[in-house]
Write a protein that holds these residues in place. Structure first.
Motif, PDB file in Angstrom:
ATOM      1  N   UNK A 211       0.726  -1.222   0.038  1.00  0.00           N
ATOM      2  CA  UNK A 211       0.091  -0.046  -0.121  1.00  0.00           C
ATOM      3  C   UNK A 211       1.020   1.464  -0.028  1.00  0.00           C
ATOM      4  N   UNK A 212       2.160   1.165   0.240  1.00  0.00           N
ATOM      5  CA  UNK A 212       2.933   2.432   0.330  1.00  0.00           C
ATOM      6  C   UNK A 212       4.088   2.316  -0.413  1.00  0.00           C
ATOM      7  N   UNK A 213       4.207   3.086  -1.451  1.00  0.00           N
ATOM      8  CA  UNK A 213       5.496   3.023  -2.266  1.00  0.00           C
ATOM      9  C   UNK A 213       6.531   3.585  -1.580  1.00  0.00           C
ATOM     10  N   UNK A 214       6.547   4.689  -0.830  1.00  0.00           N
ATOM     11  CA  UNK A 214       7.656   4.964   0.044  1.00  0.00           C
ATOM     12  C   UNK A 214       8.202   3.847   0.871  1.00  0.00           C
ATOM     13  N   UNK A 215       7.356   3.059   1.613  1.00  0.00           N
ATOM     14  CA  UNK A 215       7.704   1.885   2.549  1.00  0.00           C
ATOM     15  C   UNK A 215       8.346   1.121   1.921  1.00  0.00           C
TER      16      UNK A 215
END
Length: 304
Positions: A211-215
């Motif tokens: 759900x999180x590209x940054x993660x």
């Protein structure tokens, strides 16, 4: 999410280790790999190339402490990475994922939280970053948009990692979000090495990867670190800008749990915390100090 393996960790660290850092002489010939070659790591660590190759391919059941320490030296691992390396080496390939029961903070930890000065923000965090309890000003500092009673029910407990990467209001709270995000990801990797069979932890990491590209981008770096101290530069919606230091107190009665305290970095931040505290008390009608308590307990169980 598939747990990280010893072999994958070794490869990421080999890729980042330059020949110069490992003390190797350099020649004009081009290199085809970004870091050390397998044979170079094996030679410097005093093991055969075949054995090291099997380690990277996760085809070795166990590795001795001496071998692991030699590899840590060659790859320039820091103390947290060394701990992670040994944790991964102890992991059994036959371990099956389990879903641990909901965490319950130890009564002594709750008593310590309740005894803190009311103006000192504090939270108790579980192994996966779930908020197990917080005092009033701790709730107001970190998550005033969330129900203060949420930690008292395991199904509603706020997850700091989820909030950090998936909640826009939490993201807006931190001026140094990028720095703190790296710390969160590195700590989750460190924790995953300690608890390879924790199905809830694996689900959390898998959810954040999806759900999180940054993660996902930060996770791909392979960074690993414990997280015990740091600084948060905050843009608080109620009291404005402030800077606080956080420090973690580990709990001998429940080693998975961490009491995290927040103290002002400067005089202006101290004023902001005092204002936040006064507004929190006023909103509560000047009632008794409050800390969220776990299911099955009352406030009398945790207040001294």
């Amino acid at each position: 999410m598939e747990p990280e393996s010893l072999g994958r960790f070794l490869k990421t660290r080999r890729d980042r280790t330059t020949p110069e850092a490992a003390g190797l002489l350099q020649y004009a010939t081009a290199r085809r790999v970004p870091g050390l070659r397998r044979e170079e790591v094996a030679h410097l660590a005093g093991v055969s190339v075949g054995y090291y190759t099997r380690l990277e391919q996760d085809q070795v059941g166990t590795a001795s402490r001496q071998v692991l320490d030699a590899l840590a030296r060659v790859l320039g691992l820091d103390p947290d990475e060394v701990v992670h390396l040994h944790n991964l080496a102890r992991r059994s390939t036959t371990n099956r994922m389990v879903r641990p029961r909901p965490e319950v903070p130890h009564p002594r930890v709750l008593a310590l939280l309740a005894s803190l000065a009311d103006a000192t923000p504090a939270v108790i965090l579980g192994r996966r970053g779930d908020v197990l309890a917080w005092n009033q000003v701790g709730h107001a500092l970190l998550a005033e948009h969330i129900d203060a009673s949420a930690p008292s029910e395991s199904v509603r407990r706020p997850s700091i990692p989820r909030m950090f990467f998936l909640d826009p209001l939490t993201r807006d709270l931190y001026a140094n979000w990028d720095e703190l995000a790296r710390a969160h990801v590195a700590y989750l990797r460190f924790t995953s090495g300690k608890y390879p069979s924790d199905g809830r932890l694996a689900e959390l990491i898998g959810e954040l990867l999806m759900r999180s590209p940054e993660f996902a981008s930060l996770w791909s770096t392979g960074a690993v670190a414990d997280c015990t101290v740091g600084t948060m530069q905050m843009r608080h919606p109620t009291v404005g800008e402030l800077v606080v230091d956080y420090q973690v107190w580990l709990q001998p009665d429940s080693t998975d749990h961490r009491l995290e305290l927040y103290t002002p970095k400067d005089a202006a931040s101290a004023d902001a915390l005092r204002l936040l505290y006064s507004q929190t008390i006023a909103a509560d009608g000047g009632g008794e100090r409050s800390a969220a308590v776990p299911p099955g307990r009352t406030r009398a169980d945790v207040l001294p």
